[in-house]
Design a protein around this motif. Structure first.
Motif, PDB file in Angstrom:
ATOM      1  N   UNK A 110      -5.755   8.601  11.374  1.00 16.91           N
ATOM      2  CA  UNK A 110      -6.619   8.033  10.346  1.00 16.91           C
ATOM      3  C   UNK A 110      -6.734   8.966   9.153  1.00 16.91           C
ATOM      4  N   UNK A 111      -6.571   8.415   7.971  1.00 11.81           N
ATOM      5  CA  UNK A 111      -6.804   9.141   6.724  1.00 11.81           C
ATOM      6  C   UNK A 111      -8.251   8.903   6.306  1.00 11.81           C
ATOM      7  N   UNK A 112      -9.094   9.963   6.308  1.00 10.53           N
ATOM      8  CA  UNK A 112     -10.514   9.760   5.970  1.00 10.53           C
ATOM      9  C   UNK A 112     -10.719   9.070   4.637  1.00 10.53           C
ATOM     10  N   UNK A 113      -9.821   9.298   3.685  1.00  7.59           N
ATOM     11  CA  UNK A 113      -9.945   8.649   2.380  1.00  7.59           C
ATOM     12  C   UNK A 113      -9.884   7.135   2.537  1.00  7.59           C
ATOM     13  N   UNK A 114      -8.954   6.658   3.352  1.00  7.49           N
ATOM     14  CA  UNK A 114      -8.833   5.226   3.585  1.00  7.49           C
ATOM     15  C   UNK A 114      -9.976   4.705   4.452  1.00  7.49           C
ATOM     16  N   UNK A 115     -10.411   5.524   5.410  1.00  8.04           N
ATOM     17  CA  UNK A 115     -11.453   5.096   6.331  1.00  8.04           C
ATOM     18  C   UNK A 115     -12.724   4.705   5.608  1.00  8.04           C
ATOM     19  N   UNK A 116     -13.191   5.547   4.685  1.00  7.03           N
ATOM     20  CA  UNK A 116     -14.470   5.288   4.030  1.00  7.03           C
ATOM     21  C   UNK A 116     -14.337   4.525   2.717  1.00  7.03           C
ATOM     22  N   UNK A 117     -13.124   4.418   2.194  1.00  7.03           N
ATOM     23  CA  UNK A 117     -12.943   3.698   0.938  1.00  7.03           C
ATOM     24  C   UNK A 117     -13.012   2.188   1.150  1.00  7.03           C
ATOM     25  N   UNK A 118     -12.464   1.701   2.247  1.00  9.08           N
ATOM     26  CA  UNK A 118     -12.444   0.266   2.512  1.00  9.08           C
ATOM     27  C   UNK A 118     -12.522   0.061   4.019  1.00  9.08           C
ATOM     28  N   UNK A 119     -13.732  -0.151   4.513  1.00  8.04           N
ATOM     29  CA  UNK A 119     -13.937  -0.250   5.956  1.00  8.04           C
ATOM     30  C   UNK A 119     -13.240  -1.469   6.551  1.00  8.04           C
ATOM     31  N   UNK A 120     -13.224  -2.581   5.825  1.00  8.66           N
ATOM     32  CA  UNK A 120     -12.577  -3.782   6.350  1.00  8.66           C
ATOM     33  C   UNK A 120     -11.076  -3.579   6.504  1.00  8.66           C
ATOM     34  N   UNK A 121     -10.456  -2.967   5.510  1.00  5.33           N
ATOM     35  CA  UNK A 121      -9.021  -2.717   5.593  1.00  5.33           C
ATOM     36  C   UNK A 121      -8.706  -1.706   6.693  1.00  5.33           C
ATOM     37  N   UNK A 122      -9.572  -0.678   6.842  1.00  8.33           N
ATOM     38  CA  UNK A 122      -9.340   0.300   7.889  1.00  8.33           C
ATOM     39  C   UNK A 122      -9.468  -0.348   9.266  1.00  8.33           C
ATOM     40  N   UNK A 123     -10.437  -1.250   9.433  1.00  8.20           N
ATOM     41  CA  UNK A 123     -10.569  -1.925  10.713  1.00  8.20           C
ATOM     42  C   UNK A 123      -9.307  -2.733  11.037  1.00  8.20           C
ATOM     43  N   UNK A 124      -8.780  -3.429  10.051  1.00  6.97           N
ATOM     44  CA  UNK A 124      -7.560  -4.213  10.253  1.00  6.97           C
ATOM     45  C   UNK A 124      -6.408  -3.295  10.677  1.00  6.97           C
ATOM     46  N   UNK A 125      -6.267  -2.156  10.007  1.00  5.25           N
ATOM     47  CA  UNK A 125      -5.201  -1.207  10.343  1.00  5.25           C
ATOM     48  C   UNK A 125      -5.375  -0.674  11.760  1.00  5.25           C
ATOM     49  N   UNK A 126      -6.620  -0.363  12.142  1.00  5.74           N
ATOM     50  CA  UNK A 126      -6.880   0.169  13.475  1.00  5.74           C
ATOM     51  C   UNK A 126      -6.602  -0.863  14.564  1.00  5.74           C
ATOM     52  N   UNK A 127      -6.883  -2.123  14.288  1.00  2.00           N
ATOM     53  CA  UNK A 127      -6.587  -3.179  15.257  1.00  2.00           C
ATOM     54  C   UNK A 127      -5.085  -3.218  15.555  1.00  2.00           C
TER      55      UNK A 127
END
Length: 264
Positions: A110-127
């Protein structure tokens, strides 16, 4: 140690290891483990508002079923990022004997920049990242498996998001798998302890060395005012913007531990 500190420590330990006592709800037919809750409509769900999820337990003659619904968005993302461990103890030893790890720890990806910048997109990526599960300390069949692969223990699991934007995990566990090699066949206990563990997110806490700390941090981390409910990361009294971020997203930086004793 001062008396006040001792009392505080005892309180923390008591809260950390307190046990919820429930009775497994009996079902006539097996539940289809697919990440959807259609088979659970008649079940009572227990709410854990502190940890942001609801859960229910059912059983048939030969299986235990567990469903966990994450309501809180940050709790959903934390479970997908740092992983979730289901510990099982049918001997009431206050220590799990077997473990199901799913999701696995993806924090290194996980890139923290992506994690907190767009939570919905990060959730999709993590799925999309969660493609494996792990079994540990069972009689046999231990190891890491592809998400849709069968194992010799007959354990099944699945996850999906529902129409209410909740993240749902389902587990199906044969009673026969919850025993030691020396135990006789069949169920050997009238109660099973389930421990749900989700580690806290760990990232670098060092503040920026120069310049406007909050502005520099936001730019470097990619955090925008829309990251969470249109609020910018809070600046802490220490001046370290990471501390403010941890306060705003505190669910991500706290360990989740839940112990449930199930009467069969």
């Amino acid at each position: 140690m001062p008396t006040k500190s001792i009392l505080l420590y005892m309180l923390i330990v008591t809260l950390s290891f307190s046990s919820i006592n429930l009775k497994a709800q009996s079902k006539q037919n097996q539940i289809t483990v697919d990440g959807f809750e259609d088979d659970w409509k008649t079940n009572v769900f227990n709410v854990d508002s502190a940890n942001g999820f609801e859960y229910s337990i059912s059983k048939t003659d030969d299986r235990l079923f567990l469903i966990i619904k994450f309501v809180n968005k940050l709790s959903q993302i934390k479970s997908l990022t740092t992983g979730m461990q289901i510990g099982l103890d049918m001997y009431n030893k206050n220590k799990p004997q077997q473990f199901i790890n799913f999701p696995l720890d993806n924090s290194s990806k996980v890139n923290p920049a992506e994690l907190f910048a767009d939570l919905n997109m990060m959730q999709y990526s993590l799925l999309l990242m969660n493609t494996e599960y792990e079994l540990r300390k069972f009689v046999d069949g231990n190891g890491t498996y592809k998400y849709d692969a069968e194992n010799t223990n007959g354990i099944k699991l699945a996850f999906a998001t529902n129409k209410d934007d909740q993240l749902v995990y389902e587990y199906s566990i044969p009673f026969e798998s919850l025993r030691n090699k020396k135990d006789p066949p069949g169920l050997t206990s009238t109660a099973i302890d389930i421990e749900i563990n989700i580690p806290a997110l760990r990232i670098n806490t060092s503040p920026p060395s120069t310049g406007n700390q909050t502005g520099s941090f936001n730019s470097r981390m990619g955090v925008t005012t829309s990251a969470k409910q249109n609020k910018a990361p809070t600046r802490s009294p220490s001046g370290n913007p990471m501390d403010g971020l941890k306060e705003q997203y505190k669910e991500m930086f706290e360990n989740t531990k839940k112990k449930i004793r199930i009467t069969l």
